[in-house]
Structure formats: C-alpha cells, structure tokens
Design a protein around this motif. Sequence first.
Motif, PDB file in Angstrom:
ATOM      1  N   UNK A 106      19.081  26.689  26.574  1.00  0.00           N
ATOM      2  CA  UNK A 106      18.794  26.544  27.999  1.00  0.00           C
ATOM      3  C   UNK A 106      19.972  27.148  28.747  1.00  0.00           C
ATOM      4  N   UNK A 107      19.688  28.108  29.619  1.00  0.00           N
ATOM      5  CA  UNK A 107      20.748  28.878  30.279  1.00  0.00           C
ATOM      6  C   UNK A 107      20.713  28.681  31.790  1.00  0.00           C
ATOM      7  N   UNK A 108      21.903  28.549  32.363  1.00  0.00           N
ATOM      8  CA  UNK A 108      22.035  28.448  33.812  1.00  0.00           C
ATOM      9  C   UNK A 108      23.133  29.410  34.263  1.00  0.00           C
ATOM     10  N   UNK A 109      22.795  30.269  35.229  1.00  0.00           N
ATOM     11  CA  UNK A 109      23.778  31.195  35.786  1.00  0.00           C
ATOM     12  C   UNK A 109      24.171  30.721  37.179  1.00  0.00           C
TER      13      UNK A 109
ATOM     14  N   UNK B  42      18.183  24.695  34.344  1.00  0.00           N
ATOM     15  CA  UNK B  42      18.351  25.924  33.580  1.00  0.00           C
ATOM     16  C   UNK B  42      17.038  26.534  33.122  1.00  0.00           C
ATOM     17  N   UNK B  43      17.136  27.732  32.594  1.00  0.00           N
ATOM     18  CA  UNK B  43      15.960  28.461  32.105  1.00  0.00           C
ATOM     19  C   UNK B  43      15.936  28.421  30.581  1.00  0.00           C
ATOM     20  N   UNK B  44      14.827  27.959  30.041  1.00  0.00           N
ATOM     21  CA  UNK B  44      14.676  27.880  28.589  1.00  0.00           C
ATOM     22  C   UNK B  44      14.474  29.284  28.029  1.00  0.00           C
ATOM     23  N   UNK B  45      15.330  29.666  27.084  1.00  0.00           N
ATOM     24  CA  UNK B  45      15.280  31.008  26.515  1.00  0.00           C
ATOM     25  C   UNK B  45      14.408  31.024  25.260  1.00  0.00           C
ATOM     26  N   UNK B  46      13.377  31.847  25.277  1.00  0.00           N
ATOM     27  CA  UNK B  46      12.522  31.997  24.096  1.00  0.00           C
ATOM     28  C   UNK B  46      12.213  33.475  23.906  1.00  0.00           C
ATOM     29  N   UNK B  47      11.931  33.841  22.671  1.00  0.00           N
ATOM     30  CA  UNK B  47      11.581  35.234  22.389  1.00  0.00           C
ATOM     31  C   UNK B  47      10.165  35.505  22.892  1.00  0.00           C
ATOM     32  N   UNK B  48       9.819  36.767  22.999  1.00  0.00           N
ATOM     33  CA  UNK B  48       8.477  37.136  23.463  1.00  0.00           C
ATOM     34  C   UNK B  48       7.407  36.540  22.556  1.00  0.00           C
ATOM     35  N   UNK B  49       7.645  36.578  21.256  1.00  0.00           N
ATOM     36  CA  UNK B  49       6.658  36.047  20.308  1.00  0.00           C
ATOM     37  C   UNK B  49       6.559  34.529  20.431  1.00  0.00           C
ATOM     38  N   UNK B  50       7.711  33.864  20.567  1.00  0.00           N
ATOM     39  CA  UNK B  50       7.705  32.410  20.730  1.00  0.00           C
ATOM     40  C   UNK B  50       6.974  32.015  22.004  1.00  0.00           C
TER      41      UNK B  50
END
Length: 232
Positions: free
Chosen positions: A13-16, A86-94
């Motif tokens: 989970x990312x926050x800028x 924050x924004x949950x980071x997932x791959x395109x396939x996920x």
Amino acid sequence: PLCQKRLTNVAIVRLKSHGKRFEIAAYKNKVLNWREGIEKDINEVLQVITVFTNVSKGDVANEKDLKKVFGSSDQEEICRKILKNGELQVSDREREVQLEGLFRDIVQIVVERCVHPQTGRQLTATAVDNALKTIGFSVKSDHAAKKQALQAIQSLCAEMPESFVRAKMRLRITCPEELFEEIRKHIVAEHFASIEEESRPGPAGGACTVTFVCDPSHYRELDRLCTVSHNG
C-alpha cells in the motif's frame, strides 16, 4: 543493513506526500477487509508495523521524513493513515483476476436478490452477467462486492424494469392481540405488504402473528416499528 527489512509475497500500500513515497507491507486480501471494517486487528493486516520508502528493497523510512510529512514518528499511527488513504499496488494480472472475482460475486448477489417481474422467477447468472455489461456497469476494485451489488441492482431495476425487480422479503411479526389490527393496517397501508398468513390466539390467550411479503427497502422501518414503537 540495519535500514533494510526484506519481505516476500506482500501486498504493498503506497502513499505519496510532500514529494516522498511511503509504503507498508500488507497481507493479500486483508487491505479491503480492513477498509470495509471486517478486519479490525492491524496485526492481521500488516506483515510488519513498519513504514518503508520501498518495500521491495526493504528500505525503511527515516524518522525525520515521517515527522515532517505525518507530524509523528509513531509507526502504527502512520501505518493506519497509509492503510486508509494509500493506494493498493497490484500487477495488471492480479487486478484482472481480482476484478473478475468481484464481478462473479456481484452477479451471484444480484441473482439471489432479484427476480423477473412477469414470472417472479429467479434470474440466471448468465442473464445478470449480460445485463450488467449491457448497462455498462463498472466494477471497482476498492469496494466490497455487496456494496457494488446493491448499486447494480438499483441500476438494473431503473434501466431494465421489464427484466429486473427486487425479490420480495418474507417477514413475520408477533405482537400482543391489542396491537394486531393497528400493525396489520400499518404494514398494508404504509409498506404495501401482501399478507400471506395471520393467526390469533385461542381462548387460552397468547400472541398474534402475521406473515407477509414486502419490498426489502422497508425492512429498517419495519424493524424500528417493532423494536422502538412497540418494544419488540
């Protein structure tokens, strides 16, 4: 190095903020549960109560940056903020797999809660699937299936009323005999209920019951009628 903690198989989970990047390492499928209030124990959501600048590299955020951006260096407090915003980071396939799973869950909920207005029969998953695609329904990865399904039902009933209507809810109210007529008249007049069965006590006394069907949207008001107005 002491400033590195390497983790594997994580959901990031990312926050800028303030030109800096902060990340936390969560367990997969737990972030949405936390945001929906299903999971309340942060230790079940995060792999470690630590704020990183880069989870993949194991780079831990320094205290100076944390205080500057968040006004605190309390790791758990900041982790909670990142979990929330924050924004949950997932791959395109996920993301694709997640959206497909959510869509299937939404379809199933719609199937369970809607019927065809003419026949009163339950609709098939294929019919619901096609209808949702026809009206351009879009699945959101950060919202629970139930919440989106209720929105889908509202849209389907509004845009395709010839094919979709909410299934009626069957309820039963038990009450003292002196309240029976008042309640019966109320549910018919105010909630458009269809009475299916009613019973009154015999000579020995007892409670009255009325079984009826109505639109699910009336449930809360009916519950309030029973629990507040007449003390259950």
